[in-house]
Scaffold this active site. Structure first.
Site, PDB file in Angstrom:
ATOM      1  N   ASP A  84     -10.078   2.551   1.353  1.00 31.55           N
ATOM      2  CA  ASP A  84     -10.079   2.105   2.762  1.00 31.55           C
ATOM      3  C   ASP A  84     -10.873   3.254   3.727  1.00 31.55           C
ATOM      4  O   ASP A  84     -11.594   2.962   4.516  1.00 31.55           O
ATOM      5  CB  ASP A  84      -8.846   1.742   3.382  1.00 31.55           C
ATOM      6  CG  ASP A  84      -8.144   0.428   3.076  1.00 31.55           C
ATOM      7  OD1 ASP A  84      -9.148  -0.402   2.535  1.00 31.55           O
ATOM      8  OD2 ASP A  84      -7.069   0.354   3.148  1.00 31.55           O
ATOM      9  N   LYS A 140       0.618  -1.277  -0.079  1.00 30.87           N
ATOM     10  CA  LYS A 140       0.009   0.043   0.121  1.00 30.87           C
ATOM     11  C   LYS A 140       0.833   1.245   0.205  1.00 30.87           C
ATOM     12  O   LYS A 140       0.398   2.466  -0.488  1.00 30.87           O
ATOM     13  CB  LYS A 140      -0.877   0.000   1.135  1.00 30.87           C
ATOM     14  CG  LYS A 140      -2.153  -0.935   1.117  1.00 30.87           C
ATOM     15  CD  LYS A 140      -3.150  -0.907   2.131  1.00 30.87           C
ATOM     16  CE  LYS A 140      -4.188  -1.864   1.819  1.00 30.87           C
ATOM     17  NZ  LYS A 140      -5.198  -1.947   3.171  1.00 30.87           N
TER      18      LYS A 140
HETATM   19  P1  NAP Z   1       0.054  -3.258   8.784  1.00 30.60           P
HETATM   20  O1  NAP Z   1       0.420  -2.224   7.867  1.00 30.60           O
HETATM   21  O2  NAP Z   1       1.090  -4.424   8.536  1.00 30.60           O
HETATM   22  O3  NAP Z   1      -0.167  -2.796  10.207  1.00 30.60           O
HETATM   23  C1  NAP Z   1      -0.111  -3.636  11.226  1.00 30.60           C
HETATM   24  C2  NAP Z   1       0.045  -2.957  12.539  1.00 30.60           C
HETATM   25  O4  NAP Z   1      -0.364  -3.774  13.515  1.00 30.60           O
HETATM   26  C3  NAP Z   1       1.244  -2.049  12.791  1.00 30.60           C
HETATM   27  O5  NAP Z   1       1.294  -1.328  13.788  1.00 30.60           O
HETATM   28  C4  NAP Z   1       2.021  -3.595  13.388  1.00 30.60           C
HETATM   29  O6  NAP Z   1       3.066  -3.190  14.240  1.00 30.60           O
HETATM   30  C5  NAP Z   1       0.897  -4.023  14.282  1.00 30.60           C
HETATM   31  N1  NAP Z   1       1.063  -5.529  14.835  1.00 30.60           N
HETATM   32  C6  NAP Z   1       1.128  -6.497  13.863  1.00 30.60           C
HETATM   33  N2  NAP Z   1       1.082  -7.528  14.811  1.00 30.60           N
HETATM   34  C7  NAP Z   1       1.175  -7.420  15.953  1.00 30.60           C
HETATM   35  C8  NAP Z   1       1.239  -8.022  17.243  1.00 30.60           C
HETATM   36  N3  NAP Z   1       1.399  -9.324  17.261  1.00 30.60           N
HETATM   37  N4  NAP Z   1       1.169  -7.315  18.287  1.00 30.60           N
HETATM   38  C9  NAP Z   1       0.883  -6.055  18.563  1.00 30.60           C
HETATM   39  N5  NAP Z   1       0.827  -5.280  17.058  1.00 30.60           N
HETATM   40  C10 NAP Z   1       0.997  -5.842  16.121  1.00 30.60           C
HETATM   41  O7  NAP Z   1      -1.267  -4.081   8.198  1.00 30.60           O
HETATM   42  P2  NAP Z   1      -2.506  -3.323   7.733  1.00 30.60           P
HETATM   43  O8  NAP Z   1      -2.864  -3.114   6.267  1.00 30.60           O
HETATM   44  O9  NAP Z   1      -2.682  -1.949   8.592  1.00 30.60           O
HETATM   45  O10 NAP Z   1      -3.552  -4.358   8.321  1.00 30.60           O
HETATM   46  C11 NAP Z   1      -3.930  -4.614   9.460  1.00 30.60           C
HETATM   47  C12 NAP Z   1      -5.002  -5.668   9.729  1.00 30.60           C
HETATM   48  O11 NAP Z   1      -6.266  -4.556   9.016  1.00 30.60           O
HETATM   49  C13 NAP Z   1      -5.146  -6.779   8.824  1.00 30.60           C
HETATM   50  O12 NAP Z   1      -5.776  -7.795   9.733  1.00 30.60           O
HETATM   51  C14 NAP Z   1      -5.911  -6.741   7.698  1.00 30.60           C
HETATM   52  O13 NAP Z   1      -6.460  -7.645   7.209  1.00 30.60           O
HETATM   53  C15 NAP Z   1      -6.907  -5.568   8.097  1.00 30.60           C
HETATM   54  N6  NAP Z   1      -7.638  -4.567   7.057  1.00 30.60           N
HETATM   55  C16 NAP Z   1      -8.684  -4.638   7.010  1.00 30.60           C
HETATM   56  C17 NAP Z   1      -9.517  -4.096   6.138  1.00 30.60           C
HETATM   57  C18 NAP Z   1     -11.255  -4.194   5.878  1.00 30.60           C
HETATM   58  O14 NAP Z   1     -11.646  -3.694   4.788  1.00 30.60           O
HETATM   59  N7  NAP Z   1     -11.917  -4.565   6.704  1.00 30.60           N
HETATM   60  C19 NAP Z   1      -8.698  -3.070   5.172  1.00 30.60           C
HETATM   61  C20 NAP Z   1      -7.415  -2.983   5.594  1.00 30.60           C
HETATM   62  C21 NAP Z   1      -6.800  -3.799   6.523  1.00 30.60           C
HETATM   63  P3  NAP Z   1       4.578  -3.137  13.822  1.00 30.60           P
HETATM   64  O15 NAP Z   1       4.812  -1.776  12.944  1.00 30.60           O
HETATM   65  O16 NAP Z   1       5.623  -2.943  14.922  1.00 30.60           O
HETATM   66  O17 NAP Z   1       4.671  -4.331  13.208  1.00 30.60           O
END
Ligand code: NAP
Length: 293
Positions: free
Chosen positions: A109, A73
């Protein structure tokens, strides 16, 4: 969609890595079928080292639009010719439209977050909001909260302090919103939960297959005053939402965000309104079937 094989006029797809469990093909192919459009939406698992070349190859193969997910992204930004104002402000693209004017990049989003939180607008106004996580989804959440919901405070609970603090740049100048970071494991988190009206999980903690994991520590309590929004949609009811329901809090799952970001992308590509109730039903059935298997 076997009936359309051989007569596909336009191809669309989701680019990400890994990409095992996307519901986007179901959502868009159902909508193409509804309008009788000879289009097809596909899953395009793409190696992170190969993004630029892969995108050009897909376009040569007849792709007119893409959704973009983890980990592309932000990485895809320099490849886009024209960014929408929101994609530019949020610093992330999740939808691309290939046109004669170039590759256009959008962040739909943000619209998914807006539609998910709209029913709670009055509750959020002047309230304290706690966001768990500081990644791409959190960027869209902070942008929408700050531009459309005027909360009093936004607290980010995240393990990466730099990523958390970078989110403050998404607040409009002179917004008056108090912004702070807390680590997700210490006493400050308990205080933030206790004093927040809205809690939003944007981490993948609790997502299939780790469905028993919860992004809040076990000794943190929720109550009936809370609204809890989990952006995860697989499963529809995460451990966090179960905990919230037990405490009689109001809950919002990630399905509306998924469907409305998809509806906005569909409109960009086709000029048509996605048949949202039909798509909700279709996806809920698919998720229920998955639970039974
Ligand atoms: P991302 O950019 O990788 O961000 C994930 C965040 O969560 C980061 O701050 C990461 O910390 C943190 N994190 C990951 N694993 C963790 C853990 N075990 N403990 C604590 N913090 C943790 O991912 P994203 O694109 O934001 O997506 C995140 C979630 O949102 C996913 O599950 C995705 O499927 C969902 N999502 C849903 C939609 C929807 O349409 N419903 C749309 C977009 C995303 P670090 O930076 O330290 O790794």
């Amino acid at each position: 969609m076997p009936a359309l094989q051989g007569s596909i006029e336009k191809r669309f797809g989701i680019i990400g890595y890994p990409l095992k469990h996307s519901l986007s093909p179901l959502m868009h192919n159902k909508s193409f079928e509804y309008f009788g459009l000879p289009y097809r939406y596909e899953t395009l698992e793409t190696e992170p080292t190969n993004l630029n070349k892969a995108l050009s190859t897909y376009i040569e193969q007849g792709f007119y639009g893409f959704n973009v997910t983890i980990p592309f992204k932000e990485a895809i930004l320099p490849l886009i010719h024209h960014l929408s104002d929101e994609a530019k402000a949020i610093g992330a693209v999740n939808t691309i439209h290939i046109t004669s004017e170039g590759w256009l990049g959008y962040n739909t989003d943000a619209y998914g977050v807006l539609r998910s939180l709209e029913p709670y607008k009055d509750d959020i106004h002047n309230a304290n909001v706690l966001i768990l996580g500081a990644g791409g989804a959190a960027r869209a959440v902070v942008y929408i909260l700050a531009h459309y919901f005027s909360p009093q405070t936004i607290t980010i609970a995240a393990r990466n302090i730099q990523r958390a603090q970078a989110l403050s740049s998404l607040l409009p100048r002179n917004s008056g919103i108090f912004f702070q970071h807390v680590f997700e494991t210490n006493e400050d988190l308990k205080i933030a939960v206790l004093t927040s009206k809205l809690i939003i999980n944007t981490t993948p903690v609790g997502m299939y297959p780790e469905i028993n994991a919860c992004p809040l520590p076990a000794d943190v309590s929720l109550g009936s005053k809370h609204i809890v929004f989990d952006v995860i949609y697989r499963p529809l009811k995460t451990s966090l939402l179960k905990k919230a329901e037990e405490a009689k809090a109001q809950v919002v799952n990630g399905l509306p965000m998924l469907v409305y970001q998809g509806a906005e992308a569909f409109k960009i590509w086709t000029g048509k309104e996605m048949p949202v109730p039909l798509v909700f039903q279709h996806l809920k059935e698919a998720l229920q079937t998955e639970l039974q298997n």
